[in-house]
Scaffold this motif. Structure first.
Motif, PDB file in Angstrom:
ATOM      1  N   VAL A 103       0.865  -1.182   0.000  1.00 49.71           N
ATOM      2  CA  VAL A 103       0.000   0.000   0.000  1.00 49.71           C
ATOM      3  C   VAL A 103       0.897   1.227   0.000  1.00 49.71           C
ATOM      4  N   GLU A 104       0.613   2.161  -0.888  1.00 54.87           N
ATOM      5  CA  GLU A 104       1.461   3.347  -1.015  1.00 54.87           C
ATOM      6  C   GLU A 104       0.716   4.610  -0.582  1.00 54.87           C
ATOM      7  N   PHE A 105       1.446   5.467   0.114  1.00 55.65           N
ATOM      8  CA  PHE A 105       0.980   6.815   0.450  1.00 55.65           C
ATOM      9  C   PHE A 105       1.935   7.780  -0.246  1.00 55.65           C
ATOM     10  N   ALA A 106       1.423   8.596  -1.155  1.00 50.95           N
ATOM     11  CA  ALA A 106       2.276   9.498  -1.924  1.00 50.95           C
ATOM     12  C   ALA A 106       1.697  10.901  -1.932  1.00 50.95           C
ATOM     13  N   GLY A 107       2.571  11.893  -1.732  1.00 54.30           N
ATOM     14  CA  GLY A 107       2.148  13.285  -1.740  1.00 54.30           C
ATOM     15  C   GLY A 107       2.525  13.985  -0.457  1.00 54.30           C
ATOM     16  N   PRO A 108       2.381  15.303  -0.427  1.00 56.52           N
ATOM     17  CA  PRO A 108       2.691  16.069   0.778  1.00 56.52           C
ATOM     18  C   PRO A 108       1.895  15.548   1.978  1.00 56.52           C
ATOM     19  N   GLY A 109       2.595  15.314   3.081  1.00 53.71           N
ATOM     20  CA  GLY A 109       1.940  14.818   4.281  1.00 53.71           C
ATOM     21  C   GLY A 109       1.877  13.307   4.385  1.00 53.71           C
ATOM     22  N   ALA A 110       2.514  12.578   3.448  1.00 55.09           N
ATOM     23  CA  ALA A 110       2.454  11.114   3.480  1.00 55.09           C
ATOM     24  C   ALA A 110       3.035  10.558   4.771  1.00 55.09           C
ATOM     25  N   LEU A 111       4.188  11.076   5.176  1.00 57.56           N
ATOM     26  CA  LEU A 111       4.826  10.562   6.393  1.00 57.56           C
ATOM     27  C   LEU A 111       3.939  10.782   7.610  1.00 57.56           C
ATOM     28  N   GLU A 112       3.392  11.971   7.730  1.00 55.90           N
ATOM     29  CA  GLU A 112       2.543  12.279   8.889  1.00 55.90           C
ATOM     30  C   GLU A 112       1.276  11.420   8.889  1.00 55.90           C
ATOM     31  N   THR A 113       0.722  11.185   7.699  1.00 59.62           N
ATOM     32  CA  THR A 113      -0.479  10.347   7.603  1.00 59.62           C
ATOM     33  C   THR A 113      -0.198   8.938   8.083  1.00 59.62           C
ATOM     34  N   VAL A 114       0.902   8.353   7.587  1.00 60.87           N
ATOM     35  CA  VAL A 114       1.245   6.982   7.975  1.00 60.87           C
ATOM     36  C   VAL A 114       1.639   6.910   9.438  1.00 60.87           C
ATOM     37  N   ASN A 115       2.355   7.906   9.927  1.00 57.79           N
ATOM     38  CA  ASN A 115       2.821   7.871  11.313  1.00 57.79           C
ATOM     39  C   ASN A 115       1.658   7.837  12.310  1.00 57.79           C
ATOM     40  N   ALA A 116       0.511   8.368  11.910  1.00 54.92           N
ATOM     41  CA  ALA A 116      -0.656   8.326  12.779  1.00 54.92           C
ATOM     42  C   ALA A 116      -1.352   6.965  12.744  1.00 54.92           C
ATOM     43  N   LEU A 117      -0.940   6.106  11.780  1.00 56.54           N
ATOM     44  CA  LEU A 117      -1.543   4.785  11.639  1.00 56.54           C
ATOM     45  C   LEU A 117      -0.691   3.682  12.244  1.00 56.54           C
ATOM     46  N   ILE A 118       0.624   3.877  12.309  1.00 55.08           N
ATOM     47  CA  ILE A 118       1.518   2.802  12.745  1.00 55.08           C
ATOM     48  C   ILE A 118       2.099   3.097  14.123  1.00 55.08           C
ATOM     49  N   SER A 119       2.563   2.033  14.779  1.00 55.14           N
ATOM     50  CA  SER A 119       3.070   2.158  16.144  1.00 55.14           C
ATOM     51  C   SER A 119       4.506   2.658  16.197  1.00 55.14           C
ATOM     52  N   ASN A 120       5.280   2.392  15.156  1.00 58.00           N
ATOM     53  CA  ASN A 120       6.672   2.844  15.121  1.00 58.00           C
ATOM     54  C   ASN A 120       6.727   4.267  14.580  1.00 58.00           C
ATOM     55  N   ASP A 121       7.930   4.819  14.401  1.00 58.10           N
ATOM     56  CA  ASP A 121       8.056   6.235  14.082  1.00 58.10           C
ATOM     57  C   ASP A 121       8.924   6.448  12.851  1.00 58.10           C
ATOM     58  N   LEU A 122       8.290   6.795  11.737  1.00 58.24           N
ATOM     59  CA  LEU A 122       9.016   7.060  10.497  1.00 58.24           C
ATOM     60  C   LEU A 122       9.826   8.347  10.569  1.00 58.24           C
ATOM     61  N   ALA A 123       9.505   9.220  11.494  1.00 53.32           N
ATOM     62  CA  ALA A 123      10.237  10.488  11.602  1.00 53.32           C
ATOM     63  C   ALA A 123      11.633  10.277  12.176  1.00 53.32           C
ATOM     64  N   ARG A 124      11.876   9.120  12.795  1.00 50.46           N
ATOM     65  CA  ARG A 124      13.181   8.857  13.410  1.00 50.46           C
ATOM     66  C   ARG A 124      14.165   8.203  12.463  1.00 50.46           C
ATOM     67  N   ILE A 125      13.715   7.860  11.266  1.00 52.37           N
ATOM     68  CA  ILE A 125      14.614   7.209  10.320  1.00 52.37           C
ATOM     69  C   ILE A 125      14.823   8.104   9.106  1.00 52.37           C
ATOM     70  N   ALA A 126      15.820   7.730   8.303  1.00 51.92           N
ATOM     71  CA  ALA A 126      16.156   8.516   7.116  1.00 51.92           C
ATOM     72  C   ALA A 126      15.504   7.917   5.879  1.00 51.92           C
ATOM     73  N   ASP A 127      15.498   8.681   4.795  1.00 53.46           N
ATOM     74  CA  ASP A 127      15.066   8.129   3.519  1.00 53.46           C
ATOM     75  C   ASP A 127      15.943   6.922   3.197  1.00 53.46           C
ATOM     76  N   GLY A 128      15.331   5.867   2.652  1.00 55.43           N
ATOM     77  CA  GLY A 128      16.093   4.656   2.358  1.00 55.43           C
ATOM     78  C   GLY A 128      16.131   3.677   3.512  1.00 55.43           C
ATOM     79  N   GLN A 129      15.380   3.967   4.573  1.00 53.67           N
ATOM     80  CA  GLN A 129      15.274   3.039   5.696  1.00 53.67           C
ATOM     81  C   GLN A 129      13.833   2.551   5.837  1.00 53.67           C
ATOM     82  N   ALA A 130      13.673   1.462   6.565  1.00 58.67           N
ATOM     83  CA  ALA A 130      12.359   0.877   6.801  1.00 58.67           C
ATOM     84  C   ALA A 130      12.201   0.586   8.287  1.00 58.67           C
ATOM     85  N   VAL A 131      10.949   0.437   8.732  1.00 59.12           N
ATOM     86  CA  VAL A 131      10.674   0.063  10.119  1.00 59.12           C
ATOM     87  C   VAL A 131       9.644  -1.064  10.150  1.00 59.12           C
ATOM     88  N   TYR A 132       9.809  -1.937  11.119  1.00 56.27           N
ATOM     89  CA  TYR A 132       8.794  -2.936  11.437  1.00 56.27           C
ATOM     90  C   TYR A 132       7.822  -2.267  12.398  1.00 56.27           C
TER      91      TYR A 132
END
Length: 360
Positions: A55-84
């Motif tokens: 499932v893809e989230f693309a566009g301005p605000g994608a990170l913030e949208t996903v971060n409100a759905l998942i338990s981990n934190d995409l804001a703490r990693i860099a581009d090119g990284q992944a989180v479980y």
């Protein structure tokens, strides 16, 4: 009729035994579970995991949208990284466990379990506030290359420097002339990659890996060895070890829950549970009597039911009957004992430190 991955004909040509798994016609094994398991532990194995969803989230605000759905934190990693991470319900239980890939703050790709593809997408559409998710499941095939010789095999087929692709990192490049996402992730406890490519390129990539991997002792591997490998690592399987009625803290997955980040679904319930204390926990155990623990077997203490086995097998590498299951918190410490009921017999078991398989 079961759905088929782009590699279905290739599996049948290799003599795979096929089964229905989550509505997909999938290879359970080609030769033997032990041979395929040992190939991954000692050499390299290939798994078709194209039944997984994306499932893809693309566009301005994608990170913030996903971060409100998942338990981990995409804001703490860099581009090119992944989180479980977990997709959690309001009670802190699992809608699913997922891997989220950060291409940029404006492009996030989430890989979901095959059994939950439709459910997860519907849930994300309902709960997303901002960027609308797009189901990309039909746009990707996925091949897992796992084992101590996996990195060498993939490196010989790509110009991408895989030594710079660390664990839970990924790059975009070509493998055997096929455009792919090269992700250093996996579900076996061994080094390796998961390669995402266009469905039409899957057979070409699969065959190239099999051909080039002959010098490494490569074997195609099915769902059975995938299960025994992950069980030896105490990696959770959705529908067995984690589900909507068990929380991330109970499952021992507190490390994928960032309670100090801004609100996400399930956070309030987990904050409250952590403050009150977790009453049951998912543990790994070994049988000290004869038998093999299986999903659904009751766990007893002093003759009284206290929990149940969620996963179990005779570990091909550890050569012991091992299991995973939920027990009361007071029985979760290493060395605690209880019985597993196997066909009417009470078989003694002891809680052990996990993962069961530890690299030399």
């Amino acid at each position: 009729m079961a759905r088929r991955t782009p590699l279905n004909d290739a599996h049948r040509a290799l003599g795979a035994r096929m089964v229905d798994f989550a509505g997909w016609d999938m290879p359970v094994q080609y030769t033997s579970v032990i041979a395929e398991h040992e190939a991954v532990r000692n050499h390299v194995g290939l798994f078709d995991v194209s039944h997984m969803g994306e499932v893809e989230f693309a566009g301005p605000g994608a990170l913030e949208t996903v971060n409100a759905l998942i338990s981990n934190d995409l804001a703490r990693i860099a581009d090119g990284q992944a989180v479980y991470a977990g997709l959690l319900n309001e009670q802190g239980g699992f809608v699913d466990d997922v891997v989220a890939y950060r291409f940029s703050p404006e492009r996030i790709l989430i890989c979901v379990n095959a059994s939950n593809r439709d459910k997860d997408f519907a849930w994300m559409k309902e709960h997303a506030r901002g960027v609308t998710p797009v189901d990309r499941g039909e746009d990707y095939a996925q091949i897992a290359v796992q084992g101590p010789k996996a990195a060498g095999l993939v490196q010989r087929l790509t110009k991408t420097d895989t030594s710079k692709v660390g664990t839970y990192r990924f790059a975009e490049g070509e493998v055997a002339g096929v455009r792919a996402i090269i992700s250093r992730t996996g579900y076996t406890g061994e080094d390796g990659f998961e390669l995402y490519c266009a469905p039409g390129d899957a057979v070409s990539l699969w065959n190239a890996l099999l051909t080039e991997g002959q010098q490494d002792g490569v074997k195609p591997c099915g769902l059975a060895s995938r299960d025994s490998l992950r069980t030896e690592m105490k990696y959770a399987l959705y529908g067995n070890d984690i589900d909507d009625s068990h929380t991330a803290l109970e499952a021992g997955l507190g490390w994928i829950v960032k309670l100090d980040k801004a609100g996400f679904i399930g956070k309030d319930a987990l904050v409250a549970q952590k403050a009150a204390g977790v009453k049951r926990k998912l543990v790994g155990f070994e049988l000290t009597g004869a038998g093999i623990p299986r999903h659904g077997y009751p766990i007893h203490k002093d003759g009284k039911p206290v929990g149940e086995v969620t996963s179990g097998t005779m570990g091909p590498t550890v050569k012991k009957p091992i299991g995973i299951g939920y027990v009361p918190a007071e029985l979760a410490a290493e060395g605690s004992t209880f019985d597993v009921e196997i066909r009417g017999r009470a078989v003694p078991a002891v809680v052990v430190k996990t993962p069961f398989h530890k690299k030399p």
